[in-house]
Design a protein around this motif. Structure first.
Motif, PDB file in Angstrom:
ATOM      1  N   LEU A 166       8.191   2.287   4.774  1.00 54.29           N
ATOM      2  CA  LEU A 166       7.409   1.250   4.087  1.00 54.29           C
ATOM      3  C   LEU A 166       7.886  -0.138   4.511  1.00 54.29           C
ATOM      4  O   LEU A 166       7.081  -1.051   4.699  1.00 54.29           O
ATOM      5  N   LEU A 179      11.152   7.423   3.685  1.00 55.33           N
ATOM      6  CA  LEU A 179       9.885   6.851   3.241  1.00 55.33           C
ATOM      7  C   LEU A 179      10.038   5.353   2.973  1.00 55.33           C
ATOM      8  O   LEU A 179       9.204   4.541   3.409  1.00 55.33           O
ATOM      9  N   LEU A 195       0.946   4.202  -6.282  1.00 57.43           N
ATOM     10  CA  LEU A 195       0.367   5.545  -6.202  1.00 57.43           C
ATOM     11  C   LEU A 195       1.346   6.494  -5.511  1.00 57.43           C
ATOM     12  O   LEU A 195       1.596   7.618  -5.959  1.00 57.43           O
ATOM     13  N   ALA A 196       1.905   5.987  -4.394  1.00 56.10           N
ATOM     14  CA  ALA A 196       2.867   6.809  -3.642  1.00 56.10           C
ATOM     15  C   ALA A 196       4.058   7.149  -4.523  1.00 56.10           C
ATOM     16  O   ALA A 196       4.557   8.282  -4.520  1.00 56.10           O
ATOM     17  N   ASN A 253       5.962   9.810  10.501  1.00 58.58           N
ATOM     18  CA  ASN A 253       6.350   8.934   9.389  1.00 58.58           C
ATOM     19  C   ASN A 253       5.201   8.497   8.502  1.00 58.58           C
ATOM     20  O   ASN A 253       5.100   7.332   8.110  1.00 58.58           O
ATOM     21  N   LEU A 254       4.340   9.441   8.185  1.00 64.99           N
ATOM     22  CA  LEU A 254       3.288   9.133   7.208  1.00 64.99           C
ATOM     23  C   LEU A 254       3.907   9.216   5.806  1.00 64.99           C
ATOM     24  O   LEU A 254       4.927   9.883   5.616  1.00 64.99           O
ATOM     25  N   VAL A 255       3.274   8.543   4.859  1.00 59.47           N
ATOM     26  CA  VAL A 255       3.784   8.617   3.482  1.00 59.47           C
ATOM     27  C   VAL A 255       3.286   9.930   2.878  1.00 59.47           C
ATOM     28  O   VAL A 255       2.081  10.118   2.717  1.00 59.47           O
ATOM     29  N   PRO A 256       4.186  10.850   2.580  1.00 53.56           N
ATOM     30  CA  PRO A 256       3.736  12.201   2.188  1.00 53.56           C
ATOM     31  C   PRO A 256       2.964  12.238   0.878  1.00 53.56           C
ATOM     32  O   PRO A 256       2.193  13.156   0.651  1.00 53.56           O
ATOM     33  N   THR A 257       3.188  11.220   0.037  1.00 52.26           N
ATOM     34  CA  THR A 257       2.523  11.261  -1.274  1.00 52.26           C
ATOM     35  C   THR A 257       1.199  10.499  -1.270  1.00 52.26           C
ATOM     36  O   THR A 257       0.588  10.339  -2.327  1.00 52.26           O
ATOM     37  N   LEU A 258       0.764  10.032  -0.106  1.00 45.80           N
ATOM     38  CA  LEU A 258      -0.540   9.363  -0.033  1.00 45.80           C
ATOM     39  C   LEU A 258      -1.482  10.200   0.826  1.00 45.80           C
ATOM     40  O   LEU A 258      -1.042  10.860   1.777  1.00 45.80           O
ATOM     41  N   LEU A 287      -2.693   1.433   3.154  1.00 42.84           N
ATOM     42  CA  LEU A 287      -1.427   0.785   2.794  1.00 42.84           C
ATOM     43  C   LEU A 287      -1.166  -0.500   3.595  1.00 42.84           C
ATOM     44  O   LEU A 287      -0.920  -1.558   3.001  1.00 42.84           O
ATOM     45  N   GLU A 324      -3.593  -3.145   2.491  1.00 46.30           N
ATOM     46  CA  GLU A 324      -3.284  -3.705   1.174  1.00 46.30           C
ATOM     47  C   GLU A 324      -2.107  -4.687   1.269  1.00 46.30           C
ATOM     48  O   GLU A 324      -2.138  -5.762   0.674  1.00 46.30           O
ATOM     49  N   LEU A 325      -1.095  -4.300   2.068  1.00 43.72           N
ATOM     50  CA  LEU A 325       0.053  -5.198   2.231  1.00 43.72           C
ATOM     51  C   LEU A 325      -0.395  -6.516   2.854  1.00 43.72           C
ATOM     52  O   LEU A 325       0.186  -7.567   2.602  1.00 43.72           O
ATOM     53  N   ARG A 361       5.701  15.112  -7.859  1.00 43.00           N
ATOM     54  CA  ARG A 361       6.095  16.239  -7.008  1.00 43.00           C
ATOM     55  C   ARG A 361       7.492  16.757  -7.331  1.00 43.00           C
ATOM     56  O   ARG A 361       7.935  17.745  -6.769  1.00 43.00           O
ATOM     57  N   PRO A 418      -0.996  -1.579  -5.509  1.00 37.63           N
ATOM     58  CA  PRO A 418      -1.417  -0.314  -6.155  1.00 37.63           C
ATOM     59  C   PRO A 418      -1.108   0.922  -5.326  1.00 37.63           C
ATOM     60  O   PRO A 418      -0.736   1.960  -5.869  1.00 37.63           O
ATOM     61  N   ILE A 419      -1.256   0.814  -4.006  1.00 42.89           N
ATOM     62  CA  ILE A 419      -1.046   2.030  -3.196  1.00 42.89           C
ATOM     63  C   ILE A 419       0.432   2.401  -3.179  1.00 42.89           C
ATOM     64  O   ILE A 419       0.783   3.579  -3.175  1.00 42.89           O
ATOM     65  N   LEU A 420       1.300   1.399  -3.210  1.00 46.40           N
ATOM     66  CA  LEU A 420       2.734   1.710  -3.294  1.00 46.40           C
ATOM     67  C   LEU A 420       3.025   2.423  -4.610  1.00 46.40           C
ATOM     68  O   LEU A 420       3.785   3.389  -4.659  1.00 46.40           O
ATOM     69  N   ARG A 458       3.124   9.682  -7.283  1.00 46.25           N
ATOM     70  CA  ARG A 458       2.964  11.038  -6.749  1.00 46.25           C
ATOM     71  C   ARG A 458       4.307  11.646  -6.392  1.00 46.25           C
ATOM     72  O   ARG A 458       4.510  12.842  -6.504  1.00 46.25           O
ATOM     73  N   HIS A 459       5.255  10.801  -5.976  1.00 47.45           N
ATOM     74  CA  HIS A 459       6.595  11.316  -5.677  1.00 47.45           C
ATOM     75  C   HIS A 459       7.226  11.888  -6.955  1.00 47.45           C
ATOM     76  O   HIS A 459       7.792  12.982  -6.943  1.00 47.45           O
ATOM     77  N   GLU A 502      -5.417   6.803   2.147  1.00 42.84           N
ATOM     78  CA  GLU A 502      -4.492   5.869   1.483  1.00 42.84           C
ATOM     79  C   GLU A 502      -3.390   5.415   2.442  1.00 42.84           C
ATOM     80  O   GLU A 502      -2.918   4.278   2.375  1.00 42.84           O
TER      81      GLU A 502
END
Lengths: 255, 845
Positions: free
Chosen positions: B289, B285, B7-8, A126-131, A139, A142-143, B15, B3-5, B11-12, A135
């Motif tokens: 999160l 995803l 970014l994710a 369950n990693l975030v595929p777009t990070l 995450l 940062e949260l 893609r 910011p990282i959210l 990028r989604h 990153e």
């Protein structure tokens, strides 16, 4: 063969907390059990009818303890893990983690509690595929309101510990299964949670990768003095924990 | 927002470029259509304002007369009496030079300086030579350098102009240069001394109006002027004519805007579809999160942000596309205004910031509304449940009944809203509520259809067929919306198609009834200038004496202007056969016609009766050259020639009350056995060298009238195509996403042994079924829309009644369109899945 964990000084650095997280501070009653499960019940609908999975379940886990949760498929291991992690709510009973009755928190407060105090490792990573790898670790930090430079420092230390420093800029789909799970382990620990919950962490890996991940998880939890609750169906994996809890007929049996 | 959210999230989107591009394109097209229509309408309005402004200048009031204008002695009298010290006479009219329609303005160069000071637009060096020529040389004119260049004329050159079909000699005395802001409005304006204009336009001794500048608190001055005016002359504020003319095109503008909004609504369906799919696609995803500690607000903001980003890019692109599209639409809008209302030249697009802002607001606001549901869905789900796709479908299924009920309530509300009043805007609002109701009702219909169709498809195509239909029901949260979007778009085409066809048939039928004469003759003049164009009286007399003609009808259409409105009046000399050409909707022919021929009565057209709430026996007051007169309404007749409505009066009565002997058109009724072409040839020979005429047989006039009708509806057809375009992209995007989402399921099937061909069949059966359902659903909605457009919207906008005619072709086309769009949408996913090795598809998942 396992990986050597080197985290000199890491545990000395206390993570900052967001104002919201501070409101749900744990009481750190070291004299009491870390996790208390009191008369916990949960049913699932099957064919439109409720089928009890947990029926008045009671149990305790101590601070810094490494516990394996065994049981046959469908006995409710993952359900129990989700309830302790605050991502599901029981039909009845209470869950107290370090003095905080998380079952009595509202959804938002549970989220903040989970964000600050719990780390998860899943069977399917369950990693975030777009990070990128780094990153993914940033995450949770940062949260939790970590400054970026400190967060990056912490993430790199963990990545070094799991021997993936050369993969910081890689995306999850560029890694092998074992590597992904090592990143997941690092992510579960990066924000220094008090409790790590692992659901079949080696279930999707070959024997060698599984062994590596397991060793890493054990060592990191030990070095960072975290409490670990790991769901597994493997007796061999369970044997490596401090204690084994077996779930059957909705009740826990400890040995 | 973290910011990282972000970014994710970014990028989604990156893609899934195709998915994102299609949503952006959908929104862009929707916004573009709204912006283009708005800009085109606004540009026409602005061109009209500028043109009025450049002609009226600083005047505050005008003295106007009847169709024949004012006697020029009135100006001298007023000056002599000293009641109108700041005043200027003016003569204006339209003429043709080649294909160009030009306006000729005759001014008194000395009196008009305080009003427009047009002479100051002459360059200093040419003032000395041009001004004397203008005052002394017959036919001397000024025009802009740009127009002279486009006509290939040079200063000092003589040239020919066509006025009322008659050739006149003119001389280019000089070139004037209006200020930059008026250049476009004045480019088709020719300036002449007033006497030259009178000669050229054939209005010796007459003025079109007298402009005045009155003091702000000039009520006593106004009273003095009004007291000095003869019967038939009226003092009106300068803006009244302008607003009366603007009012004429109001309904036309509202209709275009409503149609453009329809395109945007379809575009918003698209955004909703894309983002709800995007949420479903990332349910794991998002769940992840939430497990990691992202709050509901974080997730909500994330999905909302994505929507706003897509909407923002789409809107920006839409604004640019809108400007380009507006250039094309402007020509159609201008042509329609010229065909239906008045002469208007719009040479440039006015980039109205309010119109652009409106488009941007609609695009962004609409996107925000469309994205609320998927963003809430993502945010409100507990973390564990977000990981579970069946939960989304479960909640979609639970919503079926309440949504369906709300849909029924919306449909009933729409029908209730339509009952009272004349409000066009309320009519359109009801139309949109109806569409909303229908779209809410659609998923329930889809679910029922699937249950009914699954066994049938199973029998026809085996397990795969059953699977295809069950797949539609299983993804109802997405298929329901996709089918609703396609249905609405297709129903819009059915509604518009049936409306235009019904309208055309009614007009055709009306023309067949109305055109009783064998030959119709009018002067050759630019469109929209019939009230200013007259037939040469000597020519009329000569034509009437041709052998073979039994009777001649005569017509004189004029525009009567009061302080508040412009009224079209048709003065007509009927023949025995003419009576049969008028279909009376109110009034008995036995009593109407004798009264029409003898008494002070009028007939009014259906739109006029509707707009002024008049019925048989009611009274109308008109300002005549003999003063205000009252006329009784003797009958109401069917007429599609003017949406503003028209009053018809016998020619002899008109001539008693107005000083105007002109005739614009004549209809020749031939004796039995006389050849139409022969007489037409003889008329042409008589007119040769005297006046250019348009001589048409009944059939040719019918064809020409229908051609004008088709021109008028060209913009409707373009908008209809744009709505289809937006919908097509929407359905393409939705179905494509749906099939791509099933990549893993399809890969499992491939791994199980399904051939690429069978896979293709499966995808095609599913999308084809969705297209068929959409098409079938679109038919009742389309017919309902057509009924409303014909009986409510058309009635309220234009006052016309007509019969609903449903051509089978339109319905079949709609069904084919829906199925073809859906089948096309399935091509790419089927091809991609057939090309992708199953193992890779499984691994990618």
């Amino acid at each position: 063969m396992g990986y050597e964990v080197s985290l000199q000084g890491v545990s000395a650095k206390l993570p900052p907390m967001t104002k919201e997280s501070q409101k749900i501070q744990m009481n750190s009653h070291k004299t009491q059990p870390f996790i208390q499960l009191q008369n916990l019940s949960r049913s699932h609908l099957q064919g439109g009818y409720p089928q009890p999975v947990l029926a008045g379940l009671n149990g305790e886990i101590q601070h810094g303890e490494s516990v394996a949760l065994l049981g046959r498929s469908g006995c409710g291991k993952s359900t129990l893990l989700n309830l302790i992690g605050g991502i599901d709510q029981p039909d009845g009973g209470r869950i107290i983690i370090d003095g905080v009755a998380i079952t009595e928190l509202d959804e938002h407060a549970r989220t903040l509690f989970r964000r600050r105090h719990i780390g998860f490792v899943y069977q399917l990573f369950n990693l975030v595929p777009t990070l990128t790898v780094e990153e993914n670790l940033l995450l949770p930090l940062e949260l939790n309101g970590w400054p970026l430079n400190r967060g990056r420092e912490r993430a790199r230390e963990l990545l070094q510990a799991v021997n993936l420093l050369d993969k910081v800029a890689s995306f999850p789909d560029q890694l092998s299964g074992g590597e992904q799970q090592r990143v997941a382990v690092a992510r579960a620990l990066v924000h220094q949670p008090d409790l790590v919950l692992a659901d079949e962490p080696t279930g999707s890996l070959d024997a060698e990768s599984g062994e590596q991940v397991l060793a890493l998880l054990e060592q990191l939890v030990a070095v960072e003095q975290r409490t670990l609750l790991m769901v597994t169906h493997s007796q061999a994996v369970a044997e490596r924990a401090d204690r084994i809890l077996t779930l059957a007929d909705g009740q826990l049996d400890s040995r | 927002m973290k910011p990282i959210l972000w970014l994710a999230s970014l990028r989604h989107l990156k893609r899934h470029p195709l998915q994102m591009a299609l949503s952006i394109l959908g929104i862009a097209l929707g916004v573009a259509v709204v912006v283009a229509v708005d800009l085109a309408n606004e540009s026409a309005r602005r061109a009209f304002d500028l043109s009025m402004q450049s002609i009226t200048g600083s005047a505050t009031h005008q003295i106007i007369g009847g169709p024949g204008g004012l006697d020029e002695s009135l100006y001298a009298d007023l000056r002599r009496q000293g009641v109108a010290p700041v005043s200027a006479p003016l003569v204006s009219g339209y003429l043709a030079q080649g294909d160009q329609t030009l306006q000729l303005l005759g001014v008194d160069p000395f009196a008009e300086q305080q009003f427009r000071n047009l002479i100051s637009y002459l360059p200093d060096k040419s003032q000395e030579s041009a001004l004397p020529q203008l005052l002394t040389q017959p036919g001397a004119l000024l025009m802009t350098a740009a127009r002279a260049a486009s006509l290939g004329l040079q200063v000092g050159q003589a040239f020919e102009l066509t006025i009322s079909g008659q050739q006149r000699q003119a001389l280019l005395a000089g070139l004037y240069q209006p200020p930059q802001q008026q250049a476009a409005a004045m480019q088709d304006l020719l300036l002449a001394d007033i006497s030259t204009a009178q000669e050229l336009l054939g209005r010796i001794g007459r003025l079109s109006r007298i402009d005045l500048i009155l003091p702000a608190d000039g009520s006593s001055v106004q009273s003095a002027i009004e007291a000095a005016l003869p019967a038939g002359a009226r003092l009106v504020p300068v803006g009244s004519r302008s607003s009366a003319m603007q009012e004429m095109t109001r309904a036309f503008g509202i209709n275009l805007t409503a149609m453009s909004l329809l395109a945007l609504v379809v575009g918003l369906f698209l955004i909703y579809n894309t983002l709800s799919f995007s949420v479903l696609q990332r349910r794991e995803l998002l769940g992840n999160l939430r497990v990691l500690g992202a709050t509901r607000r974080d997730i909500f903001t994330l999905v909302l942000g994505e929507g706003v980003l897509i909407g923002g890019i789409g809107t920006l692109l839409g604004l640019l596309l809108g400007v380009l599209l507006a250039q094309e639409l402007l020509a159609l809008v201008t042509r329609t205004i010229n065909d239906l209302y008045f002469v208007l030249t719009v040479s440039e697009l006015s980039l109205d910031p309010i119109g652009m802002a409106k488009g941007a607001l609609l695009g962004l606001g609409g996107t925000a509304v469309a994205v609320l549901a998927p963003a809430s869905e993502a945010a409100m789900s507990p973390p564990r449940a977000v990981l579970n796709r069946s939960r989304v479908e479960g909640s979609a299924r639970r919503l079926l009944l309440p949504l369906g009920m709300t849909g029924v309530v919306c449909i009933l509300l729409a029908l209730l809203l339509l009952l009272p009043g004349h409000s066009l805007i309320l009519g359109f609002f009801a139309l949109f509520v109806l569409i909303l109701g229908f779209s809410l009702f659609t998923p329930a219909v889809v679910a029922m259809s699937c249950r009914w169709a699954a066994p049938l498809f199973g029998r026809l195509f085996g397990t795969l067929g059953r699977m295809a239909i069950r797949g539609v029901e299983a993804s109802l949260s997405r298929t329901g919306v996709a089918i609703a979007a396609l249905s609405i778009a297709v129903s819009a085409t059915v509604g518009m198609g049936v409306m235009v066809d019904s309208f055309r048939s009614s007009v055709q039928q009306w023309l067949h009834t109305t055109l009783q004469a064998d030959i119709y003759i009018v002067p050759l003049a630019p469109s929209g200038t019939s009230s200013e164009t007259v037939l040469d009286p000597a020519l009329i007399t000569a034509i009437e004496q041709l052998p073979g003609i039994s009777e001649v009808s005569q017509g004189r259409p004029v525009k009567l202007q009061s302080a508040t409105a412009i009224t079209r009046l048709l003065a007509i000399r009927m023949t025995q056969k003419s009576y049969a050409g008028i279909e009376l909707l109110e009034g008995d022919p036995e009593t109407v016609w004798p009264r029409f021929d003898r008494e002070q009565v009028v007939l009014i057209s259906e739109p006029y009766a509707y707009r002024h709430n008049l019925r048989l026996g009611d009274q109308i007051q008109l300002e005549t050259d003999r003063g205000r007169r009252t006329f009784q309404v003797a009958g109401v007749y069917r007429d599609y020639s003017s949406d503003q409505g028209m009053i018809s009066m016998r020619l002899s009565l008109y001539r008693q009350l107005w000083d105007d002997e002109s005739i614009y058109s004549i209809g020749l009724y031939l004796q039995p056995g006389v050849d139409t072409a022969t007489i037409a040839g003889e008329v042409a020979a008589l007119a040769a060298g005297k006046q250019a005429l348009r001589i048409r047989s009944t059939r040719a006039l019918l064809e020409a009238s229908l051609e004008t009708f088709d021109h008028t509806f060209a913009i409707t057809r373009v908008l209809r195509l744009l709505v289809i375009g937006v919908a097509f992209i929407g359905i393409l995007s939705a179905l494509m996403a749906l099939q791509l989402e099933r990549a893993r399921e399809l890969a499992v099937l491939r791994a199980t042994g399904l051939t690429p061909g069978q896979l293709w069949g499966l995808v095609t059966a599913q999308t084809g079924f969705m297209g068929l359902i959409s098409g079938l659903l679109a038919l009742p909605l389309g017919l309902l829309l057509a009924t409303l457009l014909i009986h409510v919207i058309n009635r309220r906008a234009f006052g016309w009644s007509m019969d609903l005619i449903v051509p089978g072709g339109v319905l079949l086309d709609a069904l084919l369109l829906a199925v073809a769009a859906a089948l096309l949408a399935g091509l790419y996913p089927a091809w991609r899945m057939a090309q992708t090795p199953p193992a890779r598809a499984l691994r990618e998942e």
